[in-house]
Each structure stands twice: as structure tokens, then as C-alpha cells.
Design a protein around this motif. Structure first.
Motif, PDB file in Angstrom:
ATOM      1  N   UNK A 156       0.840  -1.201   0.000  1.00 17.33           N
ATOM      2  CA  UNK A 156       0.000   0.000   0.000  1.00 17.33           C
ATOM      3  C   UNK A 156       0.873   1.249   0.000  1.00 17.33           C
ATOM      4  N   UNK A 157       1.921   1.235   0.801  1.00 18.93           N
ATOM      5  CA  UNK A 157       2.840   2.373   0.854  1.00 18.93           C
ATOM      6  C   UNK A 157       3.422   2.652  -0.526  1.00 18.93           C
ATOM      7  N   UNK A 158       3.956   1.632  -1.179  1.00 23.07           N
ATOM      8  CA  UNK A 158       4.578   1.804  -2.491  1.00 23.07           C
ATOM      9  C   UNK A 158       3.565   2.260  -3.532  1.00 23.07           C
ATOM     10  N   UNK A 159       2.351   1.732  -3.436  1.00 19.79           N
ATOM     11  CA  UNK A 159       1.303   2.122  -4.377  1.00 19.79           C
ATOM     12  C   UNK A 159       1.008   3.614  -4.256  1.00 19.79           C
ATOM     13  N   UNK A 160       0.882   4.100  -3.024  1.00 20.30           N
ATOM     14  CA  UNK A 160       0.508   5.496  -2.840  1.00 20.30           C
ATOM     15  C   UNK A 160       1.677   6.455  -3.037  1.00 20.30           C
ATOM     16  N   UNK A 161       2.897   6.006  -2.832  1.00 20.34           N
ATOM     17  CA  UNK A 161       4.039   6.850  -3.167  1.00 20.34           C
ATOM     18  C   UNK A 161       4.015   7.173  -4.656  1.00 20.34           C
ATOM     19  N   UNK A 162       3.711   6.169  -5.455  1.00 24.39           N
ATOM     20  CA  UNK A 162       3.604   6.361  -6.901  1.00 24.39           C
ATOM     21  C   UNK A 162       2.369   7.174  -7.248  1.00 24.39           C
ATOM     22  N   UNK A 163       1.264   6.903  -6.567  1.00 22.84           N
ATOM     23  CA  UNK A 163      -0.001   7.597  -6.846  1.00 22.84           C
ATOM     24  C   UNK A 163       0.130   9.094  -6.577  1.00 22.84           C
ATOM     25  N   UNK A 164       0.700   9.454  -5.425  1.00 20.68           N
ATOM     26  CA  UNK A 164       0.874  10.866  -5.088  1.00 20.68           C
ATOM     27  C   UNK A 164       1.801  11.540  -6.088  1.00 20.68           C
ATOM     28  N   UNK A 165       2.846  10.823  -6.480  1.00 24.30           N
ATOM     29  CA  UNK A 165       3.809  11.373  -7.424  1.00 24.30           C
ATOM     30  C   UNK A 165       3.164  11.683  -8.770  1.00 24.30           C
ATOM     31  N   UNK A 166       2.190  10.850  -9.170  1.00 28.55           N
ATOM     32  CA  UNK A 166       1.546  11.011 -10.475  1.00 28.55           C
ATOM     33  C   UNK A 166       0.282  11.867 -10.444  1.00 28.55           C
ATOM     34  N   UNK A 167      -0.260  12.126  -9.253  1.00 24.91           N
ATOM     35  CA  UNK A 167      -1.484  12.913  -9.149  1.00 24.91           C
ATOM     36  C   UNK A 167      -1.272  14.290  -9.770  1.00 24.91           C
ATOM     37  N   UNK A 168      -2.223  14.803 -10.550  1.00 26.61           N
ATOM     38  CA  UNK A 168      -3.612  14.345 -10.750  1.00 26.61           C
ATOM     39  C   UNK A 168      -3.806  13.390 -11.933  1.00 26.61           C
ATOM     40  N   UNK A 169      -2.713  13.019 -12.590  1.00 25.79           N
ATOM     41  CA  UNK A 169      -2.840  12.107 -13.735  1.00 25.79           C
ATOM     42  C   UNK A 169      -2.899  10.667 -13.238  1.00 25.79           C
ATOM     43  N   UNK A 170      -4.010  10.341 -12.576  1.00 24.09           N
ATOM     44  CA  UNK A 170      -4.213   8.999 -12.013  1.00 24.09           C
ATOM     45  C   UNK A 170      -5.581   8.481 -12.446  1.00 24.09           C
ATOM     46  N   UNK A 171      -5.724   7.176 -12.435  1.00 23.63           N
ATOM     47  CA  UNK A 171      -6.996   6.562 -12.829  1.00 23.63           C
ATOM     48  C   UNK A 171      -7.922   6.313 -11.647  1.00 23.63           C
ATOM     49  N   UNK A 172      -7.338   6.095 -10.465  1.00 23.13           N
ATOM     50  CA  UNK A 172      -8.132   5.765  -9.280  1.00 23.13           C
ATOM     51  C   UNK A 172      -8.275   7.000  -8.388  1.00 23.13           C
ATOM     52  N   UNK A 173      -9.522   7.301  -8.011  1.00 26.60           N
ATOM     53  CA  UNK A 173      -9.784   8.499  -7.215  1.00 26.60           C
ATOM     54  C   UNK A 173     -10.473   8.216  -5.884  1.00 26.60           C
ATOM     55  N   UNK A 174     -11.035   7.027  -5.725  1.00 27.57           N
ATOM     56  CA  UNK A 174     -11.741   6.698  -4.482  1.00 27.57           C
ATOM     57  C   UNK A 174     -11.091   5.478  -3.843  1.00 27.57           C
ATOM     58  N   UNK A 175     -10.761   5.608  -2.558  1.00 30.55           N
ATOM     59  CA  UNK A 175     -10.092   4.521  -1.845  1.00 30.55           C
ATOM     60  C   UNK A 175     -10.836   4.223  -0.545  1.00 30.55           C
ATOM     61  N   UNK A 176     -10.975   2.958  -0.252  1.00 31.58           N
ATOM     62  CA  UNK A 176     -11.624   2.520   0.983  1.00 31.58           C
ATOM     63  C   UNK A 176     -10.636   1.684   1.786  1.00 31.58           C
ATOM     64  N   UNK A 177     -10.429   2.073   3.053  1.00 27.66           N
ATOM     65  CA  UNK A 177      -9.588   1.321   3.974  1.00 27.66           C
ATOM     66  C   UNK A 177     -10.490   0.670   5.016  1.00 27.66           C
ATOM     67  N   UNK A 178     -10.586  -0.646   4.966  1.00 24.21           N
ATOM     68  CA  UNK A 178     -11.389  -1.392   5.941  1.00 24.21           C
ATOM     69  C   UNK A 178     -10.470  -2.141   6.899  1.00 24.21           C
ATOM     70  N   UNK A 179     -10.953  -2.354   8.119  1.00 28.58           N
ATOM     71  CA  UNK A 179     -10.181  -3.132   9.075  1.00 28.58           C
ATOM     72  C   UNK A 179     -10.525  -2.740  10.494  1.00 28.58           C
ATOM     73  N   UNK A 180     -10.206  -3.607  11.401  1.00 27.11           N
ATOM     74  CA  UNK A 180     -10.480  -3.333  12.808  1.00 27.11           C
ATOM     75  C   UNK A 180      -9.545  -2.251  13.321  1.00 27.11           C
ATOM     76  N   UNK A 181      -9.835  -1.729  14.490  1.00 27.66           N
ATOM     77  CA  UNK A 181      -9.049  -0.640  15.065  1.00 27.66           C
ATOM     78  C   UNK A 181      -7.598  -1.047  15.254  1.00 27.66           C
ATOM     79  N   UNK A 182      -6.701  -0.149  14.844  1.00 31.96           N
ATOM     80  CA  UNK A 182      -5.280  -0.335  15.124  1.00 31.96           C
ATOM     81  C   UNK A 182      -4.472  -1.048  14.063  1.00 31.96           C
TER      82      UNK A 182
END
Length: 323
Positions: A156-182
Motif C-alpha cells: 500500500x505504501x509503495x502504491x501510494x508513493x507512486x499515486x501521489x507522485x503522479x497525481x492528478x494524472x491517475x486513474x483511481x480516485x476513491x479509496x476505501x480502507x477497511x479493518x479493525x481498530x489499530x
């Protein structure tokens, strides 16, 4: 506050600083020139400076050397006169907060580092986030003992490092993070948000409770302020909706406006991150097909179901409230 309003406010701050520094210097110059001795020595310094330059230009080394000595003596005399009236040479030039850009905010047409830093602080303050946002530099895999969780968060870290670097020229705009607390949801969203703010983008944090309250205000307001309760969530390049599922479902409000907001932000190519402790079945049951299809649309959305141990028990105290 919109991004342009923030920039306008910062530009006004810089203009005020620059004007104040230059005004104070000019007041000191005027004070010095009221002294007849200083007034005369100032004229002498200007004349000698010109004569030194002229002699050097025409190759008259001996004359240039002689005039330089006279110039030094006049400058010493000037310093003494200034001292007698409570000033020094430094008081006659503007004392800019930033010596690199002279409080213009720019160097050779590019933003000065001082301006970038202040813009970041204003963007962060406007975001509604706390001041000590986590950074990808804080990402410490050694705290994670479960291999699957470590691998997932690393991806996830590597994906978003690339995503931020390429923004706004990105294909994905909505992200959902699911999981229990912590498990690392909020930590990861903070890292993404900080990276976006570092690049000068407008980011806004809002809890699902706060978002729902604004939806209700929008629904029940019928004056000129109505649209502002919705538009405020369209302006940021990144909107973080935290803890979806903790708000009350209001009939004809919560789901309808959430769908509208997600659709409108996607149409504007604006990014939205949602964190929740709910699982996918809970989301579908609670919000229905319209919301679920918006955040589960593989064409322009991506879900992360994070599993693993509670990292809050292992992180330093400053991060102890992260999910």
C-alpha cells in the motif's frame, strides 16, 4: 477556505512583511539624512563609489586605489555619524524575514523554500488534521510481526508513493480502507495526506459524524448559505472521511448526499479516502447498493481490507491514537 483563498492570504502576508521591512528602512534613512553631516558624507560615498568604478573601467589602477582608500574613510565616518544618532548601516536596509527571496516568496520565478513551508503549514491547518501528521518516513515495518500485514502495508505504501507522485494524472480516485481498530488505516491515510500537502495540494479531514452534520445542514438550509455546506467538500484535491459507520443514518440525507458527494468528486477527478471499521457486508447492508457500487467500482476505485495486529500498542506515544 479554498486553496486560492489560502494562497491569496499567504501572498498578502508576504506583501505586508516586505512593505513593513522596506518602510522601516526608509524611515531610518530619512532620519539619518536629517543629520547634515550624514547627508554630506552620503553624497561623498556615492561620488567616490562612482569614481572608483570609472577608474577601474578605464584601467586607472592607481587612481582607483586612491579613491578606494578615500571611500573607506568616508564609510568609517558614516558609521560613526550613524552611531551618534542611534543607527547603524544595517538599519538602512530592509530586514526581510527571508534573506533568500527578500519576502517575495520567489527566487528566479520559483517558489522559495520559506514560502513552501508556510504554505504547507496553512494547508495543514486548513485540513482539519492534527499538526503532527504521520509521514511515509515514519513507516516502520519492524513494528509489525505478522508477515501478511507487513507485506500488505508495504504494498500500500509503495502504491501510494507512486499515486501521489503522479497525481492528478491517475486513474483511481476513491479509496476505501477497511479493518479493525489499530491495523494501520488512519496511519496510512495520514501519510498519504501529508505527502499530498507537501506537494501543495489542498487536503481536508472530516469524520463521518461531521460530514453527516453538514449534509443535514445542507438538507435543511434554504438561504444563500445552503450550497456552501456541500461545496466545502468538493474543493480539496484530497478528502479524507474517517470512521464511516459511526454516524446516524438520516433518512433522505446520509446516503443520498454521500452518493452525490462521491460521484461529484469523482467527476471532478478529486481523490477521496474513506476509513471504516465495517466489513464489506456491513457497508452493503448499511448504505445500500448505490454507495457500495461507488466505492467498489474497480474502474476508478480501490479497496484495502487490512488485517492483522493492533499496531497502536507498538507505536511511539505520539502515534498512539492512530488506527
Amino acid at each position: 477556505m479554498t486553496k486560492q483563498e489560502i494562497i491569496n492570504q499567504l501572498n498578502a502576508i508576504y506583501a505586508s512583511r516586505r512593505t513593513r521591512a522596506e518602510t522601516i528602512a526608509q524611515i531610518n534613512i530619512n532620519k539619518a539624512r536629517q543629520n547634515k553631516d550624514y547627508f554630506e558624507v552620503e553624497k561623498s560615498i556615492k561620488r567616490l563609489s562612482f569614481e572608483v568604478g570609472k577608474a577601474e573601467a578605464f584601467g586607472s589602477k592607481d587612481l582607483a586605489k586612491q579613491k578606494s582608500k578615500e571611500l573607506i574613510l568616508e564609510r568609517i565616518k558614516s558609521e560613526k555619524i550613524l552611531a551618534n544618532i542611534g543607527l547603524n548601516n544595517g538599519d538602512l536596509v530592509p530586514k526581510y524575514a527571508c534573506k533568500n527571496c527578500s519576502d517575495t516568496g520567489k527566487i528566479n520565478g520559483k517558489l522559495c523554500e520559506c514560502y513552501k513551508k508556510e504554505l504547507y503549514n496553512m494547508l495543514l491547518k486548513n485540513s482539519g488534521a492534527k499538526t503532527n501528521l504521520a509521514s511515509f518516513k515514519d513507516f516502520n515495518l519492524s513494528l509489525i510481526t505478522e508477515t501478511s500485514q507487513k507485506e500488505q502495508l508495504s504494498k500500500i505504501k509503495n502504491l501510494f508513493l507512486s499515486w501521489v507522485d503522479n497525481y492528478p494524472k491517475v486513474d483511481t480516485h476513491t479509496f476505501l480502507f477497511c479493518g479493525t481498530a489499530g491495523v494501520g488505516k488512519t496511519f496510512m491515510t495520514e501519510c498519504i495526506a501529508k505527502a499530498m500537502i507537501d506537494k501543495g495540494y489542498l487536503v481536508s479531514f472530516i469524520s463521518s459524524l461531521g460530514l453527516n452534520e453538514n449534509f443535514l445542514k445542507y438538507h435543511t438550509t434554504f438561504d444563500q448559505n445552503k450550497q456552501s455546506f456541500f461545496d466545502m467538500f468538493l474543493e480539496p484535491e484530497l478528502l479524507v472521511i474517517d470512521d464511516l459507520g459511526t454516524e446516524q443514518i438520516l433518512k433522505n440525507v446520509t446516503i443520498n448526499y454521500l452518493v452525490a458527494l462521491l460521484n461529484e468528486r469523482n467527476n471532478l477527478n478529486k481523490a477521496t479516502i474513506i476509513t471504516t471499521n465495517l466489513n464489506l457486508n456491513d457497508i452493503l447492508e448499511r448504505y445500500g447498493e448505490r454507495v457500495f457500487s461507488r466505492i467498489a467500482n474497480k474502474a476508478d476505485s480501490k479497496m484495502f481490507i487490512i488485517k492483522g495486529e493492533d499496531l497502536r500498542l507498538k507505536t511511539p506515544p505520539k502515534n498512539s491514537n492512530k488506527k
